[in-house]
Design a protein around this motif. Structure first.
Motif, PDB file in Angstrom:
ATOM      1  N   VAL A  54       0.824  -1.203   0.000  1.00 43.85           N
ATOM      2  CA  VAL A  54       0.000   0.000   0.000  1.00 43.85           C
ATOM      3  C   VAL A  54       0.863   1.260   0.000  1.00 43.85           C
ATOM      4  O   VAL A  54       0.440   2.312  -0.478  1.00 43.85           O
ATOM      5  N   ILE A  55       2.062   1.165   0.561  1.00 47.68           N
ATOM      6  CA  ILE A  55       3.049   2.239   0.454  1.00 47.68           C
ATOM      7  C   ILE A  55       4.331   1.592  -0.057  1.00 47.68           C
ATOM      8  O   ILE A  55       4.903   0.746   0.628  1.00 47.68           O
ATOM      9  N   TRP A  56       4.777   1.987  -1.243  1.00 45.92           N
ATOM     10  CA  TRP A  56       6.024   1.425  -1.749  1.00 45.92           C
ATOM     11  C   TRP A  56       7.162   2.395  -1.411  1.00 45.92           C
ATOM     12  O   TRP A  56       7.874   2.912  -2.256  1.00 45.92           O
ATOM     13  N   ASP A  69     -12.426   8.680  12.373  1.00 46.98           N
ATOM     14  CA  ASP A  69     -12.375   8.061  11.050  1.00 46.98           C
ATOM     15  C   ASP A  69     -11.000   8.184  10.408  1.00 46.98           C
ATOM     16  O   ASP A  69     -10.856   7.954   9.204  1.00 46.98           O
ATOM     17  N   THR A  70     -10.000   8.550  11.195  1.00 45.36           N
ATOM     18  CA  THR A  70      -8.654   8.756  10.662  1.00 45.36           C
ATOM     19  C   THR A  70      -7.709   7.703  11.214  1.00 45.36           C
ATOM     20  O   THR A  70      -7.726   7.395  12.406  1.00 45.36           O
ATOM     21  N   PHE A  71      -6.892   7.157  10.331  1.00 48.87           N
ATOM     22  CA  PHE A  71      -5.888   6.169  10.720  1.00 48.87           C
ATOM     23  C   PHE A  71      -4.522   6.837  10.775  1.00 48.87           C
ATOM     24  O   PHE A  71      -4.202   7.703   9.951  1.00 48.87           O
ATOM     25  N   TYR A  72      -3.729   6.427  11.751  1.00 48.42           N
ATOM     26  CA  TYR A  72      -2.370   6.943  11.907  1.00 48.42           C
ATOM     27  C   TYR A  72      -1.405   5.779  12.062  1.00 48.42           C
ATOM     28  O   TYR A  72      -1.760   4.741  12.633  1.00 48.42           O
ATOM     29  N   ALA A  73      -0.200   5.959  11.561  1.00 48.37           N
ATOM     30  CA  ALA A  73       0.833   4.933  11.700  1.00 48.37           C
ATOM     31  C   ALA A  73       2.162   5.606  11.994  1.00 48.37           C
ATOM     32  O   ALA A  73       2.423   6.729  11.536  1.00 48.37           O
ATOM     33  N   SER A  74       2.983   4.908  12.774  1.00 48.37           N
ATOM     34  CA  SER A  74       4.328   5.376  13.092  1.00 48.37           C
ATOM     35  C   SER A  74       5.324   4.355  12.582  1.00 48.37           C
ATOM     36  O   SER A  74       4.996   3.178  12.402  1.00 48.37           O
ATOM     37  N   ALA A  75       6.572   4.779  12.339  1.00 45.61           N
ATOM     38  CA  ALA A  75       7.568   3.878  11.757  1.00 45.61           C
ATOM     39  C   ALA A  75       8.955   4.201  12.290  1.00 45.61           C
ATOM     40  O   ALA A  75       9.202   5.278  12.833  1.00 45.61           O
ATOM     41  N   SER A  76       9.866   3.239  12.097  1.00 43.01           N
ATOM     42  CA  SER A  76      11.256   3.419  12.508  1.00 43.01           C
ATOM     43  C   SER A  76      12.000   4.321  11.526  1.00 43.01           C
ATOM     44  O   SER A  76      11.741   4.292  10.322  1.00 43.01           O
ATOM     45  N   THR A  77      12.969   5.074  12.044  1.00 42.62           N
ATOM     46  CA  THR A  77      13.795   5.928  11.193  1.00 42.62           C
ATOM     47  C   THR A  77      15.275   5.876  11.561  1.00 42.62           C
ATOM     48  O   THR A  77      16.073   6.586  10.941  1.00 42.62           O
ATOM     49  N   ARG A  88      -0.737   9.405   7.940  1.00 42.47           N
ATOM     50  CA  ARG A  88      -2.185   9.569   8.114  1.00 42.47           C
ATOM     51  C   ARG A  88      -2.906   9.047   6.879  1.00 42.47           C
ATOM     52  O   ARG A  88      -2.457   9.205   5.752  1.00 42.47           O
ATOM     53  N   SER A  89      -4.045   8.402   7.129  1.00 44.76           N
ATOM     54  CA  SER A  89      -4.865   7.880   6.038  1.00 44.76           C
ATOM     55  C   SER A  89      -6.326   7.923   6.455  1.00 44.76           C
ATOM     56  O   SER A  89      -6.648   7.868   7.648  1.00 44.76           O
ATOM     57  N   TYR A  90      -7.194   7.983   5.468  1.00 42.03           N
ATOM     58  CA  TYR A  90      -8.636   7.904   5.736  1.00 42.03           C
ATOM     59  C   TYR A  90      -9.230   6.593   5.242  1.00 42.03           C
ATOM     60  O   TYR A  90     -10.422   6.338   5.458  1.00 42.03           O
ATOM     61  N   PRO A 338     -12.373  13.484   4.234  1.00 43.28           N
ATOM     62  CA  PRO A 338     -12.608  14.928   4.237  1.00 43.28           C
ATOM     63  C   PRO A 338     -11.807  15.656   3.162  1.00 43.28           C
ATOM     64  O   PRO A 338     -12.150  16.766   2.772  1.00 43.28           O
ATOM     65  N   ARG A 339     -10.738  15.027   2.685  1.00 43.22           N
ATOM     66  CA  ARG A 339      -9.889  15.614   1.644  1.00 43.22           C
ATOM     67  C   ARG A 339      -8.994  14.520   1.093  1.00 43.22           C
ATOM     68  O   ARG A 339      -8.925  13.420   1.639  1.00 43.22           O
ATOM     69  N   GLN A 340      -8.302  14.808   0.031  1.00 45.64           N
ATOM     70  CA  GLN A 340      -7.311  13.894  -0.508  1.00 45.64           C
ATOM     71  C   GLN A 340      -6.004  14.035   0.274  1.00 45.64           C
ATOM     72  O   GLN A 340      -5.633  15.146   0.666  1.00 45.64           O
ATOM     73  N   VAL A 341      -5.326  12.940   0.490  1.00 46.00           N
ATOM     74  CA  VAL A 341      -4.049  13.015   1.192  1.00 46.00           C
ATOM     75  C   VAL A 341      -2.983  13.598   0.268  1.00 46.00           C
ATOM     76  O   VAL A 341      -3.125  13.587  -0.959  1.00 46.00           O
ATOM     77  N   THR A 342      -1.929  14.120   0.871  1.00 45.81           N
ATOM     78  CA  THR A 342      -0.826  14.721   0.122  1.00 45.81           C
ATOM     79  C   THR A 342       0.041  13.632  -0.489  1.00 45.81           C
ATOM     80  O   THR A 342       0.529  12.747   0.232  1.00 45.81           O
ATOM     81  N   PRO A 343       0.270  13.645  -1.790  1.00 41.68           N
ATOM     82  CA  PRO A 343       1.081  12.587  -2.412  1.00 41.68           C
ATOM     83  C   PRO A 343       2.496  12.562  -1.844  1.00 41.68           C
ATOM     84  O   PRO A 343       3.044  13.585  -1.420  1.00 41.68           O
TER      85      PRO A 343
END
Length: 546
Positions: A54-56, A69-77, A88-90, A338-343
């Protein structure tokens, strides 16, 4: 996500067959407590299938939650700054980078490239949670096996502020906000423990070992902590080929029983590894999903999504397609966004007063040596002949399976000894850019930059091609094919007009060893080899796909 873990499992490939379980319809409220099933929101979005990944792009060790109604995810850096991006995703399929939970890696001089380096340290598997009682997001993670840090914010964009440090290093932790608002942390490697925090989240009240992994299973880590339908669950990974879950009906401190979720499951990225780690999340209408990652070097670890059902006795079952994690599934049914996410691709002209959250520095930057507005200005911040020691190298994830980064570079303010350009950056690297020496400016392609397994530089690179540079501006381009496989080519080219590009140098074969963990990135750099004082300006960055 311990570098000492037995990642040799990465090469194992087989198919796990499992019958789909009977969904129970167990639902979570925002604090992780069970609630009654909610009616689907009005006007749900019904769409075609989605495709994995879903994210390449490289987002590993995912923790995933839903707030409203909003999904959030965190990741290692790891060593990149700011750290711990919040996505963030809807709809669980289209994602944007909203901010970073750790504004700076202020954990010691090595994260400033000051006498030491923090490569493959820093932000490892950590946890993201939301606490409804005070409307606050919490990020929790251990640093350098020394202590645990907690940051909070009322919006994921920030500002994020450090709430506390705790003396116990909660390794690969999962934070649970229980239905009574108590904060618990599941953590550990093979030996799994649960800690209870004080009501304000600033201190540890209690910690207790709750599970020891059987020798037949091996290593378990990467904890995620849930309360579902009155039961407590600790979701654990066997790196890098399995996923297990612990279940307790007796409370957060157990006793726990274990069940295998997947092992050696064929993944959806050709040539990539087994989906594992990550977390579980539920839509408002009651559907469950598992977002994991797939080892897919040289690009990194790519998020993949699959639906989950539950057996009648409360165990999760990943829904398979022909005995494998599906390349595609029906899109989640969710309310209209509510809006399109930022590419995550496209053009950045570095307008405004701050960098956009798609960018992360290699270690902490010297903030006196860069600025945005009318382009990105990079003043030389380090005198070195080693790009791995150079501060203020700005990085961007590569978009898979193939993508191209193009920059317009104003190099007219460079000084003798300066090096500036566009790199494919990892523990083996190459770059195209400008060298200024003795009053002469040349365009060069350099490869062979390398680190050893302790992340010490073994080679600062070899110039393998060059060209003359007319004028004070030039366009530089790097193209990367990050599909797992034998070639993995990166190529470089340049243009004097922004339209016609000329190849420079041979193809660079990107390394695919997992031990650096992070995947290749595009990197913008400017460093001195003689004296500080020079500068370049990046007028435009464009990340495009075929």
């Amino acid at each position: 996500m311990d570098p000492s873990c037995a990642r040799h499992h990465l090469s194992r490939r087989s198919t796990l067959t499992a019958a789909a379980g009977l969904a129970t319809g167990a639902l979570l409220d925002l604090a992780g407590a069970p609630r009654a099933a909610a009616a689907p929101a009005q006007g749900p979005v019904l769409a075609a299938d989605f495709t994995n990944p879903v994210i390449w792009q490289d987002f590993a060790d995912i923790d995933i939650i839903r707030v409203g109604d909003t999904f959030y995810a965190s990741a290692s850096t790891m060593h990149y700054s700011p750290g711990a991006p919040v996505l963030r995703s809807y709809n669980l399929v289209n994602w944007e980078i909203a901010g970073h939970s750790v504004p700076a890696l202020d954990f010691g001089a090595k994260y400033d490239l000051n006498g030491a380096r923090g490569y493959v340290r820093g932000i490892w598997a950590s946890s993201l949670a939301y606490r409804p009682s005070n409307g606050t997001f919490y990020w929790l993670g251990q640093i350098d096996f020394a202590r645990t840090y907690i940051y909070t914010a009322t919006a994921v964009e920030g500002p994020w502020n450090r709430l506390t440090t705790i003396g116990t290093p909660y390794y690969d932790a999962g934070l649970l906000v229980d239905s009574d608002d108590t904060l618990y942390v599941a953590y550990g490697n093979t030996t799994i423990s649960v800690a209870q925090l004080s009501p304000d989240g600033r201190n540890q009240v209690r910690t207790q070992q709750v599970f020891t992994t059987p020798p037949s299973v091996g290593t378990l880590e990467g904890a995620r902590f849930y309360k579902i339908n009155g039961r407590y669950y600790i979701f654990l990974t066997r790196p890098a080929n399995g996923q297990y879950i612990l279940k307790s009906s007796g409370g957060p401190f157990g006793p726990y029983t274990m069940r295998q979720v997947l092992l050696d499951l064929r993944g959806p990225v050709p040539g990539g590894g087994v989906p594992h780690q990550g977390g579980l999340v539920q839509t408002r209408s009651g559907a469950w999903y598992y977002m994991a990652f797939v080892d897919a070097y040289p690009g990194g670890r790519m998020p993949v999504l699959a639906p989950v059902t539950w057996t009648s006795d409360g165990w999760p079952v990943v829904q398979l397609v022909n005995g494998a994690w599906g390349t595609s599934y029906p899109r989640p049914v969710v309310p209209p966004p509510p809006r399109q996410v930022t590419p995550m691709t496209g053009v950045d002209t570095f307008d405004g007063t701050a960098l956009k959250p798609r960018w992360e520095w290699n270690h902490n930057p010297d903030n006196t040596k860069w600025s945005v507005g009318n382009g990105l200005t990079l003043h030389t911040a380090t005198v070195t002949n080693d790009l791995y020691w150079a501060r203020n190298t700005l990085t961007h994830r590569i978009q898979g399976p193939t993508s191209t980064a193009t920059i317009q570079l104003d190099h007219s303010a460079m000084r003798d000894g300066d090096r500036a350009g566009l790199a494919l950056l990892r523990d083996s690297s190459a770059w195209i850019g400008v060298k200024r020496d003795g009053g002469t400016t040349r365009l060069v392609m350099v490869n062979g930059l390398a680190m050893d397994g302790n992340w010490n530089t073994t080679h600062t690179g070899t110039e393998v091609a060059s060209a003359t540079v007319p004028g004070g501006r030039i366009w530089l381009r790097a193209s990367a094919d990050i599909r797992p496989g034998s070639a993995r080519p990166g190529t470089f080219s340049y243009s004097t007009d922004g339209t016609t590009f000329t190849r420079l140098g041979p193809a660079f074969s990107m390394g695919n060893d997992w031990r650096f963990f992070m995947g290749y990135r595009f990197a913008l750099f400017n460093h001195a080899t003689q004296a500080l004082g020079g500068a370049v300006r990046v007028l435009r960055f464009d990340l495009s796909t075929p």
